[in-house]
Motif scaffolding. Sequence first.
Motif, mmCIF file in Angstrom:
data_model
loop_
_atom_site.group_PDB
_atom_site.id
_atom_site.type_symbol
_atom_site.label_atom_id
_atom_site.label_comp_id
_atom_site.label_asym_id
_atom_site.label_seq_id
_atom_site.Cartn_x
_atom_site.Cartn_y
_atom_site.Cartn_z
ATOM 1 N N LEU A 1 8.789 -83.386 -26.086
ATOM 2 C CA LEU A 1 9.380 -83.417 -24.750
ATOM 3 C C LEU A 1 8.322 -83.744 -23.699
ATOM 4 O O LEU A 1 8.542 -84.582 -22.815
ATOM 5 N N VAL A 2 7.169 -83.099 -23.826
ATOM 6 C CA VAL A 2 6.073 -83.318 -22.881
ATOM 7 C C VAL A 2 5.515 -84.734 -23.011
ATOM 8 O O VAL A 2 5.375 -85.453 -22.018
ATOM 9 N N LYS A 3 5.198 -85.138 -24.236
ATOM 10 C CA LYS A 3 4.570 -86.439 -24.480
ATOM 11 C C LYS A 3 5.409 -87.593 -23.943
ATOM 12 O O LYS A 3 4.882 -88.554 -23.382
ATOM 13 N N HIS A 4 6.713 -87.502 -24.112
ATOM 14 C CA HIS A 4 7.599 -88.609 -23.738
ATOM 15 C C HIS A 4 8.386 -88.353 -22.447
ATOM 16 O O HIS A 4 9.282 -89.127 -22.109
ATOM 17 N N ASN A 5 8.049 -87.257 -21.749
ATOM 18 C CA ASN A 5 8.696 -86.943 -20.477
ATOM 19 C C ASN A 5 10.222 -86.972 -20.610
ATOM 20 O O ASN A 5 10.930 -87.623 -19.852
ATOM 21 N N ILE A 6 10.723 -86.244 -21.591
ATOM 22 C CA ILE A 6 12.149 -86.240 -21.949
ATOM 23 C C ILE A 6 12.958 -85.430 -20.936
ATOM 24 O O ILE A 6 12.587 -84.332 -20.565
ATOM 25 N N LYS A 7 14.073 -86.004 -20.546
ATOM 26 C CA LYS A 7 15.021 -85.302 -19.682
ATOM 27 C C LYS A 7 16.320 -85.000 -20.435
ATOM 28 O O LYS A 7 16.919 -83.949 -20.261
ATOM 29 N N TYR A 8 16.762 -85.955 -21.283
ATOM 30 C CA TYR A 8 18.040 -85.800 -21.982
ATOM 31 C C TYR A 8 17.812 -85.619 -23.480
ATOM 32 O O TYR A 8 17.050 -86.363 -24.090
ATOM 33 N N ILE A 9 18.511 -84.648 -24.048
ATOM 34 C CA ILE A 9 18.502 -84.418 -25.487
ATOM 35 C C ILE A 9 19.930 -84.587 -25.969
ATOM 36 O O ILE A 9 20.832 -83.861 -25.537
#
Length: 167
Positions: free
Chosen positions: A74-82
Amino acid sequence: LQFLCFNSPYGGSFFQSLLMLEQKLNQDGTAMVYLFHMDTSHYAWIQDLISQGKKIYFLSGNFSKDIFSVRDILVKHNIKYIHAHFAGLKYLFLLNVASKLYSKQTFILRHLRNHDKPRGFVGESLRKMLNKVDLYIGCSESVADEYKKNFKIEDKKITHVTNAINF
């Protein structure tokens, strides 16, 4: 992040639809990241995706370790949506815990592919306690309607996309 409980020797139309969605998202400047519930890297189609440079990860099977691995993704790819596909209680709980350890707000979508019924008082109590899903997406109107009725999901938290294959 596409979370996939998917262990198949071929990707088939299901995965082709995700690749088409990825193309569409890439045009808008959004990257797709894939996380499989187990190591499926031995399949030729997965090897092809890896060789194409797709962002693909696998859970280890160690629940505690996987929580932190998901948080790191999540951090590495700056994820907002799962977007969770074929995920049950265990994996939705894992995604929720990892999201809580992430400094940014995430939005969890759960894909509903089949009609289903509650699993009794204990099962439903655990589901409500352990899972936070922001939006349920049924693969048909009847699946969405039945989930809404059977699982008492608010109208604003459920929708459907009929036969979401051709993006």
